[in-house]
Design an enzyme around this catalytic site. Structure first.
Site, PDB file in Angstrom:
ATOM      1  N   ASP A 117      12.655   4.159  -6.712  1.00  0.00           N
ATOM      2  CA  ASP A 117      11.637   4.612  -5.755  1.00  0.00           C
ATOM      3  C   ASP A 117      12.291   4.810  -4.385  1.00  0.00           C
ATOM      4  OD1 ASP A 117       9.799   4.195  -7.769  1.00  0.00           O
ATOM      5  OD2 ASP A 117       9.271   2.184  -7.060  1.00  0.00           O
TER       6      ASP A 117
HETATM    7  N1  URA Z   1      10.891  -0.580 -10.742  1.00  0.00           N
HETATM    8  C1  URA Z   1      10.142  -0.197  -9.681  1.00  0.00           C
HETATM    9  O1  URA Z   1       8.967  -0.548  -9.574  1.00  0.00           O
HETATM   10  N2  URA Z   1      10.729   0.590  -8.765  1.00  0.00           N
HETATM   11  C2  URA Z   1      12.006   0.983  -8.821  1.00  0.00           C
HETATM   12  O2  URA Z   1      12.483   1.696  -7.933  1.00  0.00           O
HETATM   13  C3  URA Z   1      12.770   0.561  -9.926  1.00  0.00           C
HETATM   14  C4  URA Z   1      12.188  -0.218 -10.875  1.00  0.00           C
END
Ligand code: URA
Length: 245
Positions: A117
Site C-alpha cells: 500500500d
Molecule cells: N498487507 C496490507 O494490509 N498492506 C500492505 O501494504 C501489505 C500487506
C-alpha cells in the site's frame, strides 16, 4: 511471449517504438513478416528486426526499499510511482551480482511481485520475469513475508493462537493460512504470512479489533531488506533461485 514485448526485451525500444517497427514491416519471425504485436514468440523462433537477429536479454530481479507515500504502480497517480526510484543514482552496487548497468531501466517492462500500500514501507521485489513472480506470489508456494506491524492498541498475547489457526477476514469464504506472531513490544509485532490477499495485514488486525498504524515489510522468502529507504540493488543468483519449499 508477445512479439512487442520480445522486441522491447531485446532492444532499447519501448512499447510504442516496438509498435512502430512492427507497423513499418521491419520485423520477421522465422522468415515471415509479422505486424501483429500480440503474435506469440516461442523459444526456438528466430526473430529479426531489419534483418538483425534479436536476442532477449536475461531477466532482471531487483530489491527496493519503498518509502511511504509512493505507490507500487508503473504510473504516478495520487502518489508518485516507486518506479521513479529505479535510477542508477539510487542503485546500491552489489559486488556479488551486478546487473546489466548499461541497459536503460525502462519501467514499462517491470512489475512488482507483491505490491505494498502507499503508506506501507519496506521490501518490494521488481522484475520482468512473470513466471518468477507467479511462483513467489502463489498462496500455496509457502513463501514467507515478514511484516513489522505497529498497532493502535496493545496486542493481546492470547490472540497469537488465532493467527496460527487462521483469521476470518471480512468478505472472505476461507480462513487465512496459518500465520505467526512475535511480540516486539505491547503495540508492535512481527507477523509472518504466506499469502498476499488485498490489504491482508490491515484486515487481519481489523478482524481482531485492532488497527494497523504502521506497516513495514522486512523479508520475502530468504530475501531480507538491506538497503536504505529509496535505494535498490539487483538480487544475487542465490536469492533469485531460492525455493521456499
Ligand atoms: N498487507 C496490507 O494490509 N498492506 C500492505 O501494504 C501489505 C500487506
Amino acid at each position: 511471449m508477445r512479439l512487442d514485448k520480445f522486441i522491447c526485451k531485446s532492444t532499447e525500444l519501448d512499447k510504442q517504438q516496438a509498435l512502430l517497427v512492427l507497423q513499418g514491416k521491419k520485423v520477421s519471425v522465422n522468415g515471415d513478416l509479422i505486424i501483429d504485436p500480440a503474435f506469440q514468440v516461442h523459444d526456438n523462433n528466430k526473430v529479426t528486426l531489419n534483418d538483425q537477429v534479436l536476442v532477449p536479454r536475461p531477466f532482471r530481479y531487483i530489491l527496493m526499499h519503498k518509502p511511504a507515500a509512493m505507490i507500487c504502480s508503473n504510473v504516478d497517480e495520487v502518489y508518485p510511482s516507486a518506479f521513479n526510484l529505479l535510477t542508477f543514482e539510487n542503485e546500491i552496487v552489489n559486488t556479488e551480482f551486478k546487473g546489466s548497468d548499461s541497459i536503460a531501466l525502462n519501467s514499462d517492462e517491470f512489475h512488482i511481485a507483491g505490491r505494498l500500500d502507499a503508506d506501507t514501507t519496506g521490501l518490494v521485489l521488481i522484475t520482468d520475469d512473470g513466471s518468477w513472480t507467479y511462483n513467489i506470489t502463489l498462496p500455496n508456494s509457502g513463501c514467507k513475508k515478514v511484516y513489522r506491524v505497529g498497532l493502535s492498541k496493545p496486542f493481546k498475547v492470547e490472540l497469537i493462537s488465532q493467527f496460527e489457526q487462521g483469521i476470518q477476514l471480512q468478505g472472505e469464504a476461507q480462513l487465512t493460512l496459518p500465520a505467526s506472531i512475535k511480540i516486539i513490544n505491547s503495540k508492535e509485532v512481527l507477523l509472518t504470512i504466506t499469502e498476499g490477499k488485498f490489504h491482508q495485514v490491515k484486515r487481519m488486525f481489523a478482524a481482531i479489533g485492532n488497527r494497523v498504524v504502521s506497516l513495514h515489510r522486512q523479508q520475502i522468502g530468504n530475501i531480507k531488506l538491506d538497503v536504505a529507504v529509496g535505494k535498490w540493488r539487483y538480487l544475487t543468483p542465490l536469492e533469485v533461485n531460492y525455493e521456499s519449499n
